[in-house]
Design a protein around this motif. Sequence first.
Motif, mmCIF file in Angstrom:
data_model
loop_
_atom_site.group_PDB
_atom_site.id
_atom_site.type_symbol
_atom_site.label_atom_id
_atom_site.label_comp_id
_atom_site.label_asym_id
_atom_site.label_seq_id
_atom_site.Cartn_x
_atom_site.Cartn_y
_atom_site.Cartn_z
ATOM 1 N N GLN A 84 0.821 6.259 54.914
ATOM 2 C CA GLN A 84 -0.174 6.210 53.842
ATOM 3 C C GLN A 84 -1.508 6.802 54.290
ATOM 4 O OE1 GLN A 84 -1.143 2.265 52.406
ATOM 5 N NE2 GLN A 84 -1.809 3.055 50.420
ATOM 6 N N GLU A 85 -1.917 6.484 55.503
ATOM 7 C CA GLU A 85 -3.182 7.006 56.032
ATOM 8 C C GLU A 85 -3.177 8.533 56.070
ATOM 9 O OE1 GLU A 85 -5.521 7.190 60.298
ATOM 10 O OE2 GLU A 85 -4.245 5.453 59.903
ATOM 11 N N LEU A 86 -2.100 9.115 56.594
ATOM 12 C CA LEU A 86 -2.005 10.570 56.701
ATOM 13 C C LEU A 86 -1.914 11.227 55.322
ATOM 14 C CD1 LEU A 86 0.387 10.620 59.746
ATOM 15 C CD2 LEU A 86 -1.800 11.839 59.671
ATOM 16 N N LEU A 87 -1.130 10.631 54.444
ATOM 17 C CA LEU A 87 -0.984 11.195 53.104
ATOM 18 C C LEU A 87 -2.303 11.133 52.333
ATOM 19 C CD1 LEU A 87 2.509 9.689 52.241
ATOM 20 C CD2 LEU A 87 1.995 12.111 52.574
ATOM 21 N N GLN A 88 -3.059 10.068 52.523
ATOM 22 C CA GLN A 88 -4.358 9.954 51.856
ATOM 23 C C GLN A 88 -5.336 10.999 52.381
ATOM 24 O OE1 GLN A 88 -5.283 5.802 52.532
ATOM 25 N NE2 GLN A 88 -4.567 5.196 50.482
ATOM 26 N N ARG A 89 -5.308 11.225 53.691
ATOM 27 C CA ARG A 89 -6.158 12.275 54.272
ATOM 28 C C ARG A 89 -5.826 13.627 53.666
ATOM 29 N NH1 ARG A 89 -5.332 11.302 60.574
ATOM 30 N NH2 ARG A 89 -5.710 13.550 60.568
ATOM 31 N N ALA A 90 -4.531 13.921 53.536
ATOM 32 C CA ALA A 90 -4.111 15.204 52.959
ATOM 33 C C ALA A 90 -4.480 15.298 51.484
ATOM 34 C CB ALA A 90 -2.605 15.386 53.145
ATOM 35 N N ALA A 91 -4.272 14.203 50.754
ATOM 36 C CA ALA A 91 -4.554 14.203 49.316
ATOM 37 C C ALA A 91 -6.042 14.395 49.042
ATOM 38 C CB ALA A 91 -4.070 12.894 48.700
ATOM 39 N N MET A 92 -6.891 13.802 49.889
ATOM 40 C CA MET A 92 -8.337 13.971 49.721
ATOM 41 C C MET A 92 -8.748 15.425 49.806
ATOM 42 S SD MET A 92 -10.354 10.935 51.719
ATOM 43 C CE MET A 92 -11.882 11.837 51.522
ATOM 44 N N LYS A 93 -7.956 16.234 50.516
ATOM 45 C CA LYS A 93 -8.256 17.658 50.669
ATOM 46 C C LYS A 93 -7.524 18.505 49.639
ATOM 47 C CE LYS A 93 -8.896 16.782 55.577
ATOM 48 N NZ LYS A 93 -8.243 16.793 56.898
ATOM 49 N N GLY A 94 -6.894 17.838 48.683
ATOM 50 C CA GLY A 94 -6.259 18.567 47.592
ATOM 51 C C GLY A 94 -4.817 18.951 47.814
ATOM 52 N N GLN A 95 -4.143 18.373 48.828
ATOM 53 C CA GLN A 95 -2.735 18.691 49.078
ATOM 54 C C GLN A 95 -1.877 18.045 47.974
ATOM 55 O OE1 GLN A 95 0.415 18.128 49.896
ATOM 56 N NE2 GLN A 95 0.924 19.873 51.160
ATOM 57 N N ALA A 96 -1.329 18.894 47.107
ATOM 58 C CA ALA A 96 -0.670 18.399 45.893
ATOM 59 C C ALA A 96 0.552 17.545 46.181
ATOM 60 C CB ALA A 96 -0.280 19.589 45.004
ATOM 61 N N GLU A 97 1.379 17.930 47.163
ATOM 62 C CA GLU A 97 2.589 17.162 47.471
ATOM 63 C C GLU A 97 2.228 15.766 47.973
ATOM 64 O OE1 GLU A 97 5.786 17.958 46.874
ATOM 65 O OE2 GLU A 97 4.923 19.669 45.822
ATOM 66 N N ALA A 98 1.151 15.674 48.742
ATOM 67 C CA ALA A 98 0.713 14.364 49.239
ATOM 68 C C ALA A 98 0.310 13.467 48.081
ATOM 69 C CB ALA A 98 -0.456 14.543 50.210
ATOM 70 N N GLU A 99 -0.358 14.036 47.087
ATOM 71 C CA GLU A 99 -0.760 13.254 45.914
ATOM 72 C C GLU A 99 0.469 12.703 45.187
ATOM 73 O OE1 GLU A 99 -3.113 15.946 43.622
ATOM 74 O OE2 GLU A 99 -4.855 15.834 44.939
ATOM 75 N N LYS A 100 1.507 13.534 45.039
ATOM 76 C CA LYS A 100 2.732 13.097 44.354
ATOM 77 C C LYS A 100 3.426 11.975 45.114
ATOM 78 C CE LYS A 100 3.736 17.625 42.267
ATOM 79 N NZ LYS A 100 4.689 18.777 42.271
ATOM 80 N N VAL A 101 3.527 12.139 46.428
ATOM 81 C CA VAL A 101 4.213 11.128 47.242
ATOM 82 C C VAL A 101 3.450 9.801 47.214
ATOM 83 C CG1 VAL A 101 4.937 10.518 49.586
ATOM 84 C CG2 VAL A 101 5.339 12.833 48.730
ATOM 85 N N LEU A 102 2.124 9.871 47.250
ATOM 86 C CA LEU A 102 1.315 8.652 47.168
ATOM 87 C C LEU A 102 1.541 7.932 45.843
ATOM 88 C CD1 LEU A 102 -2.061 9.824 48.748
ATOM 89 C CD2 LEU A 102 -0.631 7.970 49.604
ATOM 90 N N ARG A 103 1.579 8.691 44.753
ATOM 91 C CA ARG A 103 1.802 8.067 43.456
ATOM 92 C C ARG A 103 3.190 7.422 43.371
ATOM 93 N NH1 ARG A 103 -0.863 12.731 41.395
ATOM 94 N NH2 ARG A 103 1.158 13.721 40.974
ATOM 95 N N THR A 104 4.159 8.080 43.996
ATOM 96 C CA THR A 104 5.555 7.581 43.926
ATOM 97 C C THR A 104 5.765 6.365 44.793
ATOM 98 O OG1 THR A 104 6.352 9.822 43.495
ATOM 99 C CG2 THR A 104 7.968 8.215 44.261
ATOM 100 N N HIS A 105 5.208 6.353 46.001
ATOM 101 C CA HIS A 105 5.541 5.310 46.984
ATOM 102 C C HIS A 105 4.443 4.292 47.237
ATOM 103 C CE1 HIS A 105 9.294 7.235 48.318
ATOM 104 N NE2 HIS A 105 8.677 8.374 48.123
ATOM 105 N N PHE A 106 3.193 4.593 46.841
ATOM 106 C CA PHE A 106 2.105 3.677 47.205
ATOM 107 C C PHE A 106 1.216 3.277 46.033
ATOM 108 C CE2 PHE A 106 3.174 5.984 51.084
ATOM 109 C CZ PHE A 106 3.372 4.937 51.977
ATOM 110 N N SER A 107 1.596 3.618 44.824
ATOM 111 C CA SER A 107 0.756 3.280 43.664
ATOM 112 C C SER A 107 0.967 1.800 43.291
ATOM 113 C CB SER A 107 1.097 4.176 42.490
ATOM 114 O OG SER A 107 2.450 4.026 42.129
#
Length: 446
Positions: free
Chosen positions: A423-446
Amino acid sequence: MTDTIEQAQELLLKGDFPAALAMYTRLYKGPYSDEDRGTAAIMLAQMYACGMTGEVNDKLADDFLAKSVKLQSPLGLFMVESKDPDIPSADFEKLVKKVKKLADKGNTFAMIEMGLMYEFGHHRRVNLKKALEWYEKAASLGHVDAMVRAGWILENEDFKEYDEHKAFLWYLKSAAMAYGNGECQLGCCYRDGIGTERDMSRALICLEKAAAHGSTEAAMVLYEIYSGEGMEYEEDSRFRDKEKSFTYLKLAAQRGEGEALLRLGQMYYKGEGTKADSEKAEQCYRKAWDAGNTVAGTMLGLINIYGKGDPESMKKGISYLSQASQEGDNDAFRELALCMLYGRGVDINEELGLKVLENLAEEENEPLSITALGNWYMNQKDPEKALPYFRQAADLGEPNAEFALGFCYLSGTGVPRNLRKAQELLQRAAMKGQAEAEKVLRTHFS
């Protein structure tokens, strides 16, 4: 009543830029002396160069500068000759005396030119203290550009009399007169907490006013804020707005900002903040490439290789990448290496492709090349070799590597499953606009 140079300057110092512009224009075109027409021409050059007309216009600024020189304006001659390293010292000193005489009589533009001479060391040693004295003299009379220049020096940490708050106050005063450059600097102070408390809401208000008043820099800063580019504070993620980032980037590109043209092409290409349009993307890249931007050549290569895919386009894409790589663009080297690895437009040559990526990784510490090596070994079903590359690139802040490493922890690929790290790594990536990270966060950590 007959227009005079003094009246025009009074309007300028009051912040009535349209009226000052109109009067200087009449003075230049009217039946006045060459001295007055020359002064009017150099003031018009300054107004167009600084965006006091509502938008920076370098062409008109250069045209009026040339006209002022033709009319033997001391200020115009000084602007040109001060940058000429070969001018005889005696000739330059004569010009300095004329310009100083004008400054002592209250000509604020002459004061600014005296400041520039000391700030940049034109036939003088750099002396920021003297430069600041001249800028503040003009600023105290109401010249908005002098206020901004004074602020820049006071904001310089290498300046002995460094004073962030005083710089902030000069920006505040220039912004109060609706000067775009001043509003932009004030907005940046609020954004970064320079000389005042950090306040992103006020920053956006100032920057949006600045962009509306012709500041191309403000338009670029707004693009960066709304896109999340270079975001330093997690709470600023609430301001991310791809449509607004596209709008301000397009505005900057229209005003001639070269880097904006390249990034605008990328937004069209990826469909960020606007509908994906490969034709418009290619148009932007071609303009940037023709203007000498080597990165645009790399992007043209990618469009032709990945966006079109037919043999002729693939060949054209490889040609663009080769030209850009010859100009020293590391991205072009990396993309050529990937073409060799995966056989895109060229015959597969895994040995050479890996060698190029490894050189970029080792010699340039280039994050995308490091990530590409990780992806290659992951595709080869070898996570043991892939993971060190992902970790190295993630430590450098590369969002694609952060996503890849986070996904490994999420899925337990090559490492023990660890949802916290994932979650920490995916959030770091999502904050920088990494689209796949945003999708995975919504699917697994929302």
